[in-house]
Scaffold this motif. Structure first.
Motif, PDB file in Angstrom:
ATOM      1  N   VAL A   1       0.839  -1.206   0.000  1.00  0.00           N
ATOM      2  CA  VAL A   1       0.000   0.000   0.000  1.00  0.00           C
ATOM      3  C   VAL A   1       0.871   1.252   0.000  1.00  0.00           C
ATOM      4  N   LEU A   2       1.929   1.244   0.816  1.00  0.00           N
ATOM      5  CA  LEU A   2       2.829   2.395   0.866  1.00  0.00           C
ATOM      6  C   LEU A   2       3.513   2.640  -0.476  1.00  0.00           C
TER       7      LEU A   2
ATOM      8  N   THR B   1      -0.608   9.997  -1.654  1.00  0.00           N
ATOM      9  CA  THR B   1       0.350  10.732  -0.815  1.00  0.00           C
ATOM     10  C   THR B   1       1.734  10.631  -1.446  1.00  0.00           C
ATOM     11  N   PRO B   2       1.974  11.354  -2.523  1.00  0.00           N
ATOM     12  CA  PRO B   2       3.266  11.243  -3.222  1.00  0.00           C
ATOM     13  C   PRO B   2       4.441  11.606  -2.301  1.00  0.00           C
ATOM     14  N   LEU B   3       5.378  10.711  -2.195  1.00  0.00           N
ATOM     15  CA  LEU B   3       6.572  10.941  -1.380  1.00  0.00           C
ATOM     16  C   LEU B   3       7.703  10.109  -1.992  1.00  0.00           C
ATOM     17  N   ARG B   4       8.300  10.652  -3.023  1.00  0.00           N
ATOM     18  CA  ARG B   4       9.246   9.899  -3.828  1.00  0.00           C
ATOM     19  C   ARG B   4      10.444   9.352  -3.050  1.00  0.00           C
ATOM     20  N   PRO B   5      11.064  10.118  -2.132  1.00  0.00           N
ATOM     21  CA  PRO B   5      12.207   9.547  -1.393  1.00  0.00           C
ATOM     22  C   PRO B   5      11.841   8.264  -0.654  1.00  0.00           C
ATOM     23  N   LEU B   6      10.705   8.278   0.055  1.00  0.00           N
ATOM     24  CA  LEU B   6      10.263   7.091   0.774  1.00  0.00           C
ATOM     25  C   LEU B   6       9.947   5.965  -0.202  1.00  0.00           C
ATOM     26  N   ASN B   7       9.311   6.302  -1.315  1.00  0.00           N
ATOM     27  CA  ASN B   7       8.962   5.292  -2.312  1.00  0.00           C
ATOM     28  C   ASN B   7      10.201   4.609  -2.868  1.00  0.00           C
ATOM     29  N   LYS B   8      11.232   5.401  -3.138  1.00  0.00           N
ATOM     30  CA  LYS B   8      12.463   4.829  -3.690  1.00  0.00           C
ATOM     31  C   LYS B   8      13.163   3.940  -2.681  1.00  0.00           C
ATOM     32  N   VAL B   9      13.186   4.368  -1.412  1.00  0.00           N
ATOM     33  CA  VAL B   9      13.818   3.556  -0.367  1.00  0.00           C
ATOM     34  C   VAL B   9      13.082   2.230  -0.211  1.00  0.00           C
ATOM     35  N   LEU B  10      11.756   2.286  -0.138  1.00  0.00           N
ATOM     36  CA  LEU B  10      10.959   1.065  -0.026  1.00  0.00           C
ATOM     37  C   LEU B  10      11.173   0.165  -1.239  1.00  0.00           C
ATOM     38  N   GLY B  11      11.230   0.774  -2.427  1.00  0.00           N
ATOM     39  CA  GLY B  11      11.434   0.000  -3.643  1.00  0.00           C
ATOM     40  C   GLY B  11      12.763  -0.740  -3.628  1.00  0.00           C
ATOM     41  N   VAL B  12      13.807  -0.067  -3.168  1.00  0.00           N
ATOM     42  CA  VAL B  12      15.125  -0.700  -3.101  1.00  0.00           C
ATOM     43  C   VAL B  12      15.116  -1.854  -2.107  1.00  0.00           C
TER      44      VAL B  12
END
Length: 219
Positions: A37-38, A48-59
């Motif tokens: 979900v995040l 809730t766009p938050l690209r830094p968090l999204n990239k960290v979670l993706g990695v």
């Protein structure tokens, strides 16, 4: 070995496999859902766009998915000992790497299911004044239920395979029984019995998952 000798061993090993699979599936289902979900909410164009968090979670998710489970089990031995109070062997200890290995796997399936939700449905709910929480719980997750259940079914089946692999490092369950008796002691009956039980388990899980998915799809 006679079947009278094999049967108690098979019952015990099946129970251990069900325990490892059940607990790790429940934990992976909860945390994998949250991570999935995040990933969707924090992505570009999300609620809730938050690209830094999204990239960290993706990695983190990609790293977790890229490691073969056997390597992951070995790498997590210190953490497993910390969680379990000093042991990294046995079916209870194996729940730790099983859960950690399954969370990123299910998270990606959750992400894929959520992205299949019609954007028009979200737009309509937003136009009607739905809050962000309502959009997630009552629209996004509700519309994606068939995909979420289907993904969880795939995850549980993968965990059954992981538990068999855990038997190579003393994890217990059907994998350990197949290796310690079927392979090392050349007990063909034991090997055949464990294979049959694993096949039956996978078939039952798939049938149940398909049934629930179909019922949710028709609602």
């Amino acid at each position: 070995m006679t079947w009278d000798e094999i049967w108690p061993l098979l019952q015990k090993a099946t129970g251990e496999t069900l325990l490892m699979t059940g607990v790790s599936s429940a934990l992976a289902g909860v945390f994998g859902l949250l991570v999935g979900v995040l990933l969707v909410l924090t992505d570009r164009g999300g609620l809730t766009p938050l690209r830094p968090l999204n990239k960290v979670l993706g990695v983190i998710v990609n790293v977790g998915r890229s490691l073969p489970f056997l390597i992951l089990m070995i790498a997590l031995i210190p953490f497993t000992k910390l969680v379990t109070g000093g042991t990294s062997y046995g079916n209870t200890a194996m729940i730790v790497p099983l859960t950690i290995g399954a969370i990123p796997f299910y998270a990606r399936l959750v992400e894929a299911a959520l992205r299949e939700v019609d954007p028009g449905v979200l737009a309509a709910a937003r136009a009607m004044g739905a809050s962000r929480r309502e959009l997630v719980v009552k629209v996004l997750l509700r519309e994606a239920r068939p995909g979420l259940v289907s993904g969880l079914t795939v995850t549980v089946i993968a965990l059954v395979g992981y538990t068999a692999m855990a038997g190579t490092v003393g994890g217990g369950g059907l994998g350990y029984l197949a290796i310690s008796y079927g392979y090392e002691r050349f007990e063909t009956k034991v090997m055949i019995a464990t294979v049959v039980v694993l096949i039956v388990l996978v078939q039952l899980i798939q049938m149940l998952g398909d049934l629930v998915t179909r019922r949710l799809t028709h609602k």
